[in-house]
Write a protein that holds these residues in place. Structure first.
Motif, short mmCIF file in Angstrom:
data_model
loop_
_atom_site.label_atom_id
_atom_site.label_comp_id
_atom_site.label_asym_id
_atom_site.label_seq_id
_atom_site.Cartn_x
_atom_site.Cartn_y
_atom_site.Cartn_z
N UNK A 85 46.42 20.02 27.61
CA UNK A 85 47.25 20.99 26.91
C UNK A 85 46.53 21.39 25.64
N UNK A 86 46.41 22.66 25.41
CA UNK A 86 45.75 23.18 24.20
C UNK A 86 44.36 22.59 24.00
N UNK A 87 43.64 22.43 25.10
CA UNK A 87 42.26 21.98 25.00
C UNK A 87 42.06 20.50 24.80
N UNK A 88 43.13 19.71 24.91
CA UNK A 88 43.02 18.27 24.72
C UNK A 88 43.64 17.52 25.91
N UNK A 89 43.13 16.32 26.17
CA UNK A 89 43.74 15.47 27.19
C UNK A 89 44.95 14.79 26.56
N UNK A 100 42.50 14.24 18.85
CA UNK A 100 41.53 13.91 19.90
C UNK A 100 42.09 12.80 20.76
N UNK A 101 41.97 12.94 22.09
CA UNK A 101 42.43 11.93 23.01
C UNK A 101 41.26 11.39 23.80
N UNK A 102 41.16 10.09 23.90
CA UNK A 102 40.07 9.46 24.64
C UNK A 102 40.61 8.88 25.93
N UNK A 103 39.96 9.22 27.05
CA UNK A 103 40.33 8.66 28.34
C UNK A 103 39.19 7.79 28.81
N UNK A 104 39.48 6.57 29.18
CA UNK A 104 38.43 5.63 29.57
C UNK A 104 38.41 5.50 31.07
N UNK A 105 37.28 4.99 31.58
CA UNK A 105 37.15 4.77 33.01
C UNK A 105 38.17 3.75 33.48
N UNK A 106 38.74 4.01 34.64
CA UNK A 106 39.76 3.12 35.19
C UNK A 106 39.20 2.33 36.36
N UNK A 107 39.80 1.17 36.68
CA UNK A 107 39.39 0.46 37.88
C UNK A 107 39.68 1.31 39.10
N UNK A 108 38.86 1.22 40.09
CA UNK A 108 39.09 1.96 41.32
C UNK A 108 40.32 1.42 42.02
N UNK A 109 41.16 2.35 42.50
CA UNK A 109 42.39 1.95 43.19
C UNK A 109 42.05 1.07 44.39
N UNK A 110 42.75 -0.04 44.51
CA UNK A 110 42.55 -0.93 45.65
C UNK A 110 41.33 -1.82 45.52
N UNK A 111 40.63 -1.73 44.42
CA UNK A 111 39.40 -2.51 44.25
C UNK A 111 39.67 -3.84 43.61
N UNK A 112 38.63 -4.40 43.02
CA UNK A 112 38.73 -5.74 42.45
C UNK A 112 39.34 -5.75 41.07
#
Length: 274
Positions: free
Chosen positions: A232-236, A1-13
């Protein structure tokens, strides 16, 4: 299982942004027993509000399935999905239909235009159904950007495939929804028209805070995004911020097995081009 978290908006604070959509332990399987195929395998992902996210991966990787599940177009085998604060995986059909109508925009290669309506009527149809009047200034900007000014009175049968896709793009943007999902949204446009539409999608994120999730196989299209998720194969399997076409292409080669360089050499290459 791979977890992807929210990233800061490009060019933001650099602070964390709100989440427009999220998935937790999402699994989608087809068939049973020996014929069971797992399209998504316990995926966790956050889609940051006000960002442009591209989803990539080889055929059969689950990228379109993930988008369809996030958008409430496909049911889950297990797991949970939210759009904003609403858990869509628990909604009844009528509730889900209403949420998609009011909060979600769609751009697909199958244009899904009504043949009896002209281009303008197709563009404003979601707002007409919802009983909302379009913002005329924004509608004019959308129509001008996708190059439909002279074709608004034409029905789909009188438009080329590329023009029909422009109508579909304009329809998704005109209502200024909470989130827009696109499946190869410029796939039927020539390179110039495609670049114009991608540029407008990019500006709608930067200037208006629109949230866009786009499935694509094109590194150039992905380079317009803030973030690229690789499946790939159903996973991030990877999560790239601030992509360029060159970096996306390199990563695609790496995952396809056609690139002789090692992962460490790819990291070094990214450092030189960053």
């Amino acid at each position: 299982m791979t977890t992807a978290v929210a990233l800061p908006r490009a060019g933001g604070s650099g602070g964390r942004t709100a989440v427009a959509a999220r998935a937790r332990q999402v699994t989608k399987a087809y068939g049973t027993g020996e014929t069971r195929v797992v399209a998504l395998d316990a995926v966790d992902v956050d889609i940051a509000r006000g960002q442009f996210t591209a989803i990539m991966g080889p055929s059969g990787s689950g990228k379109s399935t993930l988008m369809h599940c996030l958008a409430g177009l496909d049911s889950l085998t297990s797991g949970r999905i939210w759009i904003g604060e609403t858990e869509i995986s628990k909604l009844k059909d009528k509730q889900l239909t209403r949420l998609r109508r009011d909060q979600v925009g769609f751009i697909f290669q199958a244009f899904n235009l009504l043949p009896t309506l002209n281009a303008l009527e197709n563009i404003t149809l979601p707002m007409d159904i919802a009983g909302r009047k379009p913002d005329q200034q924004w509608l004019d900007t959308v129509v001008r950007t996708v190059g439909l000014g002279a074709r608004l009175k034409h029905r789909p049968s009188q438009l080329s495939g590329g023009q029909q896709q422009r109508v579909a793009v304009a329809r998704a943007l005109a209502a200024q929804p909470e989130i827009i999902f696109g499946d190869e949204p410029t796939g039927n446009l020539d390179s110039r028209a495609g670049a114009e539409v991608l540029g407008f999608l990019r500006r709608s994120v930067d200037d208006l805070g629109q949230t866009i999730v786009m499935v694509t196989h094109d590194p150039m299209a992905a380079s317009y995004a803030d973030r690229v998720l690789y499946l790939a194969d159903g996973r991030i399997v990877d999560d790239m911020a601030n992509p360029t076409a060159e970096l996306v292409f390199e990563r695609m080669l790496q995952f396809s097995g056609d690139d002789p360089r090692t992962p460490d050499e790819h990291v070094e290459a990214r450092g030189r081009t960053s």
